[in-house]
Design an enzyme around this catalytic site. Structure first.
Site, PDB file in Angstrom:
ATOM      1  CG  HIS A 186      -0.478   0.193   2.519  1.00  0.00           C
ATOM      2  ND1 HIS A 186      -1.222   0.767   3.522  1.00  0.00           N
ATOM      3  CD2 HIS A 186       0.724  -0.113   3.063  1.00  0.00           C
ATOM      4  CE1 HIS A 186      -0.512   0.813   4.629  1.00  0.00           C
ATOM      5  NE2 HIS A 186       0.662   0.282   4.378  1.00  0.00           N
ATOM      6  CG  HIS A 187       3.744   2.422   2.539  1.00  0.00           C
ATOM      7  ND1 HIS A 187       2.943   3.424   3.033  1.00  0.00           N
ATOM      8  CD2 HIS A 187       4.027   1.600   3.596  1.00  0.00           C
ATOM      9  CE1 HIS A 187       2.756   3.221   4.342  1.00  0.00           C
ATOM     10  NE2 HIS A 187       3.387   2.132   4.696  1.00  0.00           N
ATOM     11  CB  ALA A 188       4.117   0.346  -4.137  1.00  0.00           C
TER      12      ALA A 188
END
Length: 290
Positions: free
Chosen positions: A57-59
């Protein structure tokens, strides 16, 4: 790359570890999320879990970040839109960190409802971005489709999370009426996860999963995200799987939410009530119950 080249390359990235096999493993991880969501969407299975690593989810659209190489939830949702003609997808992110990548990718997409419950700590918690605050609501014709519930401090537990579900998440979800629900299922808000420093129990995660099962005809996919205590993560995920297998949720004790949490929830309601008829921007006494 040789190790020296690889480590020099990683120095320019934000909190990413890689070896020579990371890219191919990341494709397998993302493919697992895609296959799960397609199987649920097509009715091959009622619901399911993608137990995958690395998380996603940070990509962002164009760079790896925060232990994430490809954004598993976002890619899976895009595949449902483009290949399965899905019109309304809800992504709920209960990882203790804000899913900056998911938010950025869908910020202008009115067909994706993204809700994140995370620690914000006045910009002092990863990813240290003002975009994780409650004022980030979506752009142009997607205003209201991005909902951040930013906790101002550590220590949030079952009471605070269930309060957020009852006051914000479920009313909006019913109004949006998703055809599919995807959970960015990080478990670093669990008790005894010393990075997240929150207090959600296995029972709390079970009840959150149980609430989501009533949406989208039960089409629900949990995609594993963060978690920094292996045993804690395994036990919390097991509790969620039990709910997916139609086990009843265990009894849960709900008290009065922390004042800081209640104020954060009220502030979110005040902002999001401009976009959702199901939210009334009125003051509610936390001692009235949730």
């Amino acid at each position: 790359m040789k190790k020296t080249e690889l480590f020099k390359f990683l120095d320019d990235l934000d909190s990413v570890y890689m070896n020579n096999y990371s890219e191919s493993v990341s494709r397998l991880s993302c493919g697992g999320a895609i296959n799960l969501c397609k199987s649920v969407w097509r009715g091959d299975i009622q619901n399911g879990v993608a137990i995958i690593r690395p998380p996603g989810h940070h990509a962002e659209r164009d760079r790896a970040r925060g232990f994430c190489v490809y954004n598993n939830c976002a890619v899976a949702a895009r595949c449902l839109q483009r290949e399965e003609n899905a019109k309304r997808i809800m992504i709920l992110d209960w990882d203790i960190h804000h899913g900056n990548g998911i938010q950025d990718i869908f910020y202008d997409d009115p067909d994706i409802l993204y809700i994140s419950v995370h620690r914000y700590d006045n910009l002092n918690f990863y990813p240290f971005s003002p975009k994780a605050n409650l004022t980030a609501v979506g752009s142009s014709n997607a205003k209201g489709r991005n909902i951040n519930i930013p906790w101002p401090c550590m220590g949030m537990g079952d009471t605070e999370y269930i309060c957020a579900f009852n006051r914000i998440i479920m009313p909006i979800a019913y109004e949006f009426s998703p055809e599919m629900v995807i959970v960015a299922a990080g478990f670093d808000a669990s008790k005894n996860d010393t990075l997240g420093m929150c207090k959600v129990s296995n029972t709390g995660f079970a009840h959150m999963t149980h609430l989501l099962k009533v949406l989208s005809g039960g089409k629900l996919a949990l995609i594993l995200e963060g978690g920094y205590n292996v045993e804690v993560t395994a036990n919390a995920l097991t509790a969620c799987v039990g709910i997916l297998l139609n086990e009843p949720p265990p009894p849960i004790h709900i008290g009065t939410p922390m004042d800081a949490a209640f104020e954060a929830i009220q502030d979110v309601i005040k902002i999001q009530s401009h976009y959702w008829n199901s939210l009334a921007p009125v003051y509610m006494d936390p001692h009235q119950g949730i």
